[in-house]
Design a protein around this motif. Sequence first.
Motif, PDB file in Angstrom:
ATOM      1  N   HIS A 185     -20.970 -22.669 -14.939  1.00  0.00           N
ATOM      2  CA  HIS A 185     -22.119 -22.579 -14.042  1.00  0.00           C
ATOM      3  C   HIS A 185     -23.239 -23.483 -14.549  1.00  0.00           C
ATOM      4  CE1 HIS A 185     -25.974 -20.802 -12.619  1.00  0.00           C
ATOM      5  NE2 HIS A 185     -25.301 -20.781 -11.484  1.00  0.00           N
ATOM      6  N   LYS A 186     -23.873 -24.212 -13.636  1.00  0.00           N
ATOM      7  CA  LYS A 186     -24.938 -25.139 -13.991  1.00  0.00           C
ATOM      8  C   LYS A 186     -26.276 -24.645 -13.458  1.00  0.00           C
ATOM      9  CE  LYS A 186     -22.088 -29.355 -13.985  1.00  0.00           C
ATOM     10  NZ  LYS A 186     -21.951 -30.717 -13.415  1.00  0.00           N
ATOM     11  N   HIS A 187     -27.318 -24.898 -14.245  1.00  0.00           N
ATOM     12  CA  HIS A 187     -28.662 -24.583 -13.779  1.00  0.00           C
ATOM     13  C   HIS A 187     -29.140 -25.702 -12.852  1.00  0.00           C
ATOM     14  CE1 HIS A 187     -29.084 -21.179 -16.440  1.00  0.00           C
ATOM     15  NE2 HIS A 187     -28.595 -21.910 -17.429  1.00  0.00           N
ATOM     16  N   PRO A 188     -30.048 -25.383 -11.914  1.00  0.00           N
ATOM     17  CA  PRO A 188     -30.504 -26.402 -10.959  1.00  0.00           C
ATOM     18  C   PRO A 188     -31.109 -27.619 -11.653  1.00  0.00           C
ATOM     19  CG  PRO A 188     -31.208 -24.219 -10.278  1.00  0.00           C
ATOM     20  CD  PRO A 188     -30.643 -24.068 -11.652  1.00  0.00           C
ATOM     21  N   ASN A 189     -30.856 -28.774 -11.075  1.00  0.00           N
ATOM     22  CA  ASN A 189     -31.504 -29.997 -11.542  1.00  0.00           C
ATOM     23  C   ASN A 189     -32.971 -29.972 -11.127  1.00  0.00           C
ATOM     24  OD1 ASN A 189     -29.025 -31.146 -12.529  1.00  0.00           O
ATOM     25  ND2 ASN A 189     -28.479 -31.588 -10.413  1.00  0.00           N
TER      26      ASN A 189
ATOM     27  N   ALA B 234     -35.997 -16.035  -3.452  1.00  0.00           N
ATOM     28  CA  ALA B 234     -34.939 -15.107  -3.840  1.00  0.00           C
ATOM     29  C   ALA B 234     -34.038 -15.676  -4.929  1.00  0.00           C
ATOM     30  CB  ALA B 234     -34.081 -14.744  -2.620  1.00  0.00           C
ATOM     31  N   ARG B 235     -34.134 -16.967  -5.198  1.00  0.00           N
ATOM     32  CA  ARG B 235     -33.301 -17.609  -6.209  1.00  0.00           C
ATOM     33  C   ARG B 235     -34.187 -18.196  -7.311  1.00  0.00           C
ATOM     34  NH1 ARG B 235     -30.413 -15.058  -3.585  1.00  0.00           N
ATOM     35  NH2 ARG B 235     -28.447 -15.631  -2.561  1.00  0.00           N
ATOM     36  N   HIS B 236     -33.702 -18.122  -8.534  1.00  0.00           N
ATOM     37  CA  HIS B 236     -34.432 -18.709  -9.656  1.00  0.00           C
ATOM     38  C   HIS B 236     -34.596 -20.213  -9.444  1.00  0.00           C
ATOM     39  CE1 HIS B 236     -35.694 -19.898 -13.593  1.00  0.00           C
ATOM     40  NE2 HIS B 236     -34.561 -20.504 -13.870  1.00  0.00           N
ATOM     41  N   ASP B 237     -35.824 -20.701  -9.618  1.00  0.00           N
ATOM     42  CA  ASP B 237     -36.114 -22.127  -9.422  1.00  0.00           C
ATOM     43  C   ASP B 237     -35.641 -22.544  -8.034  1.00  0.00           C
ATOM     44  OD1 ASP B 237     -37.094 -24.598 -10.059  1.00  0.00           O
ATOM     45  OD2 ASP B 237     -35.449 -25.176 -11.372  1.00  0.00           O
ATOM     46  N   GLY B 238     -36.049 -21.742  -7.037  1.00  0.00           N
ATOM     47  CA  GLY B 238     -35.484 -21.806  -5.699  1.00  0.00           C
ATOM     48  C   GLY B 238     -35.420 -23.165  -5.034  1.00  0.00           C
TER      49      GLY B 238
ATOM     50  N   VAL C  99     -31.860 -25.040  -4.124  1.00  0.00           N
ATOM     51  CA  VAL C  99     -31.372 -25.414  -2.794  1.00  0.00           C
ATOM     52  C   VAL C  99     -30.859 -26.860  -2.797  1.00  0.00           C
ATOM     53  CG1 VAL C  99     -32.053 -25.846  -0.404  1.00  0.00           C
ATOM     54  CG2 VAL C  99     -32.798 -23.757  -1.558  1.00  0.00           C
ATOM     55  N   VAL C 100     -31.637 -27.768  -3.401  1.00  0.00           N
ATOM     56  CA  VAL C 100     -31.211 -29.171  -3.445  1.00  0.00           C
ATOM     57  C   VAL C 100     -29.919 -29.309  -4.253  1.00  0.00           C
ATOM     58  CG1 VAL C 100     -31.867 -31.535  -4.025  1.00  0.00           C
ATOM     59  CG2 VAL C 100     -33.615 -29.910  -3.291  1.00  0.00           C
ATOM     60  N   SER C 101     -29.875 -28.670  -5.417  1.00  0.00           N
ATOM     61  CA  SER C 101     -28.697 -28.765  -6.278  1.00  0.00           C
ATOM     62  C   SER C 101     -27.460 -28.204  -5.584  1.00  0.00           C
ATOM     63  CB  SER C 101     -28.948 -28.019  -7.598  1.00  0.00           C
ATOM     64  OG  SER C 101     -30.034 -28.583  -8.300  1.00  0.00           O
ATOM     65  N   LEU C 102     -27.618 -27.083  -4.899  1.00  0.00           N
ATOM     66  CA  LEU C 102     -26.483 -26.475  -4.204  1.00  0.00           C
ATOM     67  C   LEU C 102     -25.969 -27.380  -3.088  1.00  0.00           C
ATOM     68  CD1 LEU C 102     -24.833 -23.743  -3.999  1.00  0.00           C
ATOM     69  CD2 LEU C 102     -26.340 -23.210  -2.066  1.00  0.00           C
TER      70      LEU C 102
ATOM     71  N   TYR D 132     -23.268 -24.886  -8.966  1.00  0.00           N
ATOM     72  CA  TYR D 132     -24.617 -24.339  -8.913  1.00  0.00           C
ATOM     73  C   TYR D 132     -24.652 -22.970  -8.236  1.00  0.00           C
ATOM     74  CZ  TYR D 132     -25.779 -29.082 -10.224  1.00  0.00           C
ATOM     75  OH  TYR D 132     -25.833 -30.288 -10.893  1.00  0.00           O
ATOM     76  N   PHE D 133     -23.515 -22.556  -7.670  1.00  0.00           N
ATOM     77  CA  PHE D 133     -23.417 -21.230  -7.072  1.00  0.00           C
ATOM     78  C   PHE D 133     -23.035 -20.230  -8.159  1.00  0.00           C
ATOM     79  CE2 PHE D 133     -21.374 -18.015  -4.233  1.00  0.00           C
ATOM     80  CZ  PHE D 133     -22.494 -17.731  -3.475  1.00  0.00           C
ATOM     81  N   ALA D 134     -23.469 -18.989  -7.998  1.00  0.00           N
ATOM     82  CA  ALA D 134     -23.331 -18.001  -9.070  1.00  0.00           C
ATOM     83  C   ALA D 134     -21.899 -17.847  -9.571  1.00  0.00           C
ATOM     84  CB  ALA D 134     -23.875 -16.649  -8.605  1.00  0.00           C
ATOM     85  N   ASN D 135     -20.937 -17.674  -8.662  1.00  0.00           N
ATOM     86  CA  ASN D 135     -19.545 -17.482  -9.112  1.00  0.00           C
ATOM     87  C   ASN D 135     -18.676 -18.725  -8.896  1.00  0.00           C
ATOM     88  OD1 ASN D 135     -19.132 -17.531  -6.390  1.00  0.00           O
ATOM     89  ND2 ASN D 135     -18.346 -15.451  -6.208  1.00  0.00           N
TER      90      ASN D 135
END
Length: 293
Positions: free
Chosen positions: A53-57, A168-172, A176-179, A208-211
Motif C-alpha cells: 500500500h502506498k501513501h498519496p503523492n 473522509a480520507r487521510h490527505d484527501g 483522490v489524485v493518487s487514486l 493507493y486503495f486500502a486493500n
Amino acid sequence: MRQLISIRVVAVAIGLFFALSVLWALVRGIGPGFSNLAEYGQFTEPNVEQAFHKHPNHYDFSFDGPVGNWDVGQLQRGLKVYDEVCSACHSLKFVAFRDLAELGLTPGQIKAFAAKHQVPGVDKNTGEATTVPGLPTDYFPSPYPNEIAARAANNNAVPPDLSLMTKARHDGTNYVVSLLTGYQKQPAELLKRFPEAKTPPGLHYNPYFANLNIAMPPPLHTDGQVTFDDGAPSDIKSMAEDVAAFLTWTAEPKLVKRRQTGWPVVIFLIFATGLAYMSKQQVWAAVKPKKAA
C-alpha cells in the motif's frame, strides 16, 4: 519575589500556548489522528496491504497553505470532469446546484446546468413519483434509484457519495489524485511474495486503495477525455487534479474564508495576551513582595 516571577512566567506561557495552538491548527489543519501501528512497523511479517500500500503523492494546489486561495478556473474544470465522468456512478447529495454560484457561474448558467439533470419529483397530473428537470434549489441527484441498483451495476459495490470524500480520507485531495492516476498492473514482486493476493476478476489493482483491489474501473482512462472550454490541459493527471480540487471545495466550501478569518483571530489572541500581561503588571505594580527574613 521568585513566586511572583513564576506566576508571571506561567501566565505568559499559557497565553502563548493558546495562541500558538490556534496558529498550528490554522496552518496544518486538524490531523487525522494517530496512524495505524503498521506505519511504524510490527514485529510480525507484514501482510500484502502493509507491504504494497502506498501513501498519496503530494501535489501542489492553489488553496494549500495558510494564505491559499481557490483557483476558480480549476474548480470549474473539476465540475466538468465530475459531471461528464464521475456523476455516472457517484452522487453529490450535500451540494445544491445554487452553490455553484461560488464557482463563478451566473444564475442563468446555474439554471441551465440544473435543468439538464433529472431529479426526483411528482407528476402534476397523476401525483405519481417521477423525475423532473432540476432547479437551482435542488441537490445533485444520485445516478441510481436505490442501493440494490447501485450494487447490481458495480460488481456488488456501492459507489460512495463524493460530497465529503476529501475529508473522509487521510490527505484527501492528494489521495483522490493518487487514486485516479494510480491504476496499474500488479507488481511481479507482489505475486511472487503473495501469490494468493492476485487481483480477482472484476477488480482492479491500485496501490493507493486500502486493500489494493478496487471495484471501480479507471474513470480517467485516456488523455483528452474531457475537453475544457478554457483550453487547459486535459491529460489524465490534469483532469485528476481538477476534479480533486473541486471535491475539496464540495467538502470544505468555506476553507479559504475560514483561514482568512483565522489570521485576525491569531493576531488578536497574541495582542490580548500581551495586553493582559501589561494590565497585570499595572494592577500589581504597587504590591511589593515581602523580603525573606
